[in-house]
Design a protein around this motif. Structure first.
Motif, PDB file in Angstrom:
ATOM      1  N   ALA A 113       0.841  -1.192   0.000  1.00  0.00           N
ATOM      2  CA  ALA A 113       0.000   0.000   0.000  1.00  0.00           C
ATOM      3  C   ALA A 113       0.872   1.235   0.000  1.00  0.00           C
ATOM      4  N   LEU A 114       0.354   2.309  -0.603  1.00  0.00           N
ATOM      5  CA  LEU A 114       1.116   3.535  -0.781  1.00  0.00           C
ATOM      6  C   LEU A 114       0.149   4.706  -0.701  1.00  0.00           C
ATOM      7  N   SER A 115       0.491   5.705   0.116  1.00  0.00           N
ATOM      8  CA  SER A 115      -0.339   6.894   0.250  1.00  0.00           C
ATOM      9  C   SER A 115       0.500   8.121  -0.052  1.00  0.00           C
ATOM     10  N   ILE A 116       0.068   8.928  -1.007  1.00  0.00           N
ATOM     11  CA  ILE A 116       0.840  10.101  -1.412  1.00  0.00           C
ATOM     12  C   ILE A 116      -0.089  11.298  -1.610  1.00  0.00           C
ATOM     13  N   GLN A 117       0.497  12.475  -1.685  1.00  0.00           N
ATOM     14  CA  GLN A 117      -0.248  13.698  -1.976  1.00  0.00           C
ATOM     15  C   GLN A 117      -0.329  13.890  -3.495  1.00  0.00           C
ATOM     16  N   GLU A 118      -1.405  14.500  -3.919  1.00  0.00           N
ATOM     17  CA  GLU A 118      -1.560  14.833  -5.335  1.00  0.00           C
ATOM     18  C   GLU A 118      -0.352  15.649  -5.800  1.00  0.00           C
ATOM     19  N   GLY A 119       0.138  15.301  -6.964  1.00  0.00           N
ATOM     20  CA  GLY A 119       1.302  15.991  -7.509  1.00  0.00           C
ATOM     21  C   GLY A 119       2.607  15.255  -7.264  1.00  0.00           C
ATOM     22  N   GLU A 120       2.639  14.402  -6.266  1.00  0.00           N
ATOM     23  CA  GLU A 120       3.844  13.610  -6.000  1.00  0.00           C
ATOM     24  C   GLU A 120       3.922  12.439  -6.975  1.00  0.00           C
ATOM     25  N   ASN A 121       5.118  11.844  -7.024  1.00  0.00           N
ATOM     26  CA  ASN A 121       5.312  10.651  -7.835  1.00  0.00           C
ATOM     27  C   ASN A 121       5.041   9.404  -6.994  1.00  0.00           C
ATOM     28  N   ALA A 122       4.555   8.350  -7.651  1.00  0.00           N
ATOM     29  CA  ALA A 122       4.319   7.068  -6.981  1.00  0.00           C
ATOM     30  C   ALA A 122       5.151   6.001  -7.671  1.00  0.00           C
TER      31      ALA A 122
END
Lengths: 112, 112
Positions: free
Chosen positions: A10-19
């Motif tokens: 699972a991965l949680s990031i902010q909009e605009g960041e890279n995943a």
């Protein structure tokens, strides 16, 4: 098991960041594919990379393949809330003909 | 629009009953597949068919049966012999000799 394994689960990031998510496998492959699944829906094919290729791009997606390490990575650049989904790698092994074997997936949450 | 139609979307079954899930495609694809997905898991192959009137067992065929009487149709029967049938079932198809899959929207089966 010859199944591909994704990391992280699972991965949680902010909009605009890279995943970035990774897929490892155990035996020689013909090709490797990445699919996306929105919650409760079918899978959608994103990109296929052949065993003799090292990198492919499709829009904001970048896939790499390292056959010496038996691993692949999927990078989503400038993520959007609509990228929230589960992402699966799927491999075709040379010993198994055209049958696809799926990994357990990475669940990505993009927060606005 | 070309695609794969699965029905029903939701199905409830009492223990001991057989149920049949429908899968129809108008993509003119030769190969069709059935996968099972459990919560938070990847996909496991139940059965696949590469040509009309022929099909092969996948990794978890026990308790399931299929038929392929028409190119467009690949119904899956979940029999009472399947001990844990509650799952999300996905049908897919591909062109002959290729393994990029087009998926249906899935059928969710719950055993009461």
């Amino acid at each position: 098991s010859q199944q591909g394994e994704e990391d992280p689960q699972a991965l949680s990031i902010q909009e605009g960041e890279n995943a970035t998510m990774n897929c490892s496998y155990k035996t020689s492959i013909n090709n490797l594919q990445w699919y996306r699944q929105n919650s409760g829906r079918g899978l959608v094919h994103l990109i296929l990379i052949r065993s003799n290729e090292r990198e492919k791009h499709s829009g904001r997606l970048r896939v790499t393949l390292d056959t010496s390490k038996k691993s692949s990575s999927l990078l989503i650049t400038a993520s959007r809330a609509a990228d929230t989904a589960s992402y699966f790698c799927a491999t075709t092994f040379k010993a198994a003909g055209n049958k696809l074997t799926f990994g357990g997936g990475t669940r990505v949450l993009v927060k606005p | 629009d070309g695609g794969i139609t699965q029905s029903p979307k939701y199905l409830f079954r009492k223990e001991g009953q057989n149920v049949t899930l429908s899968c129809e495609q108008n993509l003119n694809h030769d190969a069709m597949y059935w996968y099972r997905q459990d919560p938070g898991q990847g996909l496991r192959l139940i059965y696949y068919s590469q040509i009309v009137n022929d099909f092969q067992k996948g990794d978890i065929a026990e308790g399931y049966s299929v038929s392929r009487e028409k190119k467009e149709s690949f119904p899956l029967t979940v029999t009472s012999a399947q001990k844990n049938p509650t799952a999300f079932y996905l049908c897919a198809s591909s062109e002959s000799g290729a393994n990029v899959l087009t998926f249906g929207a899935g059928s969710r089966l719950t055993v009461l």
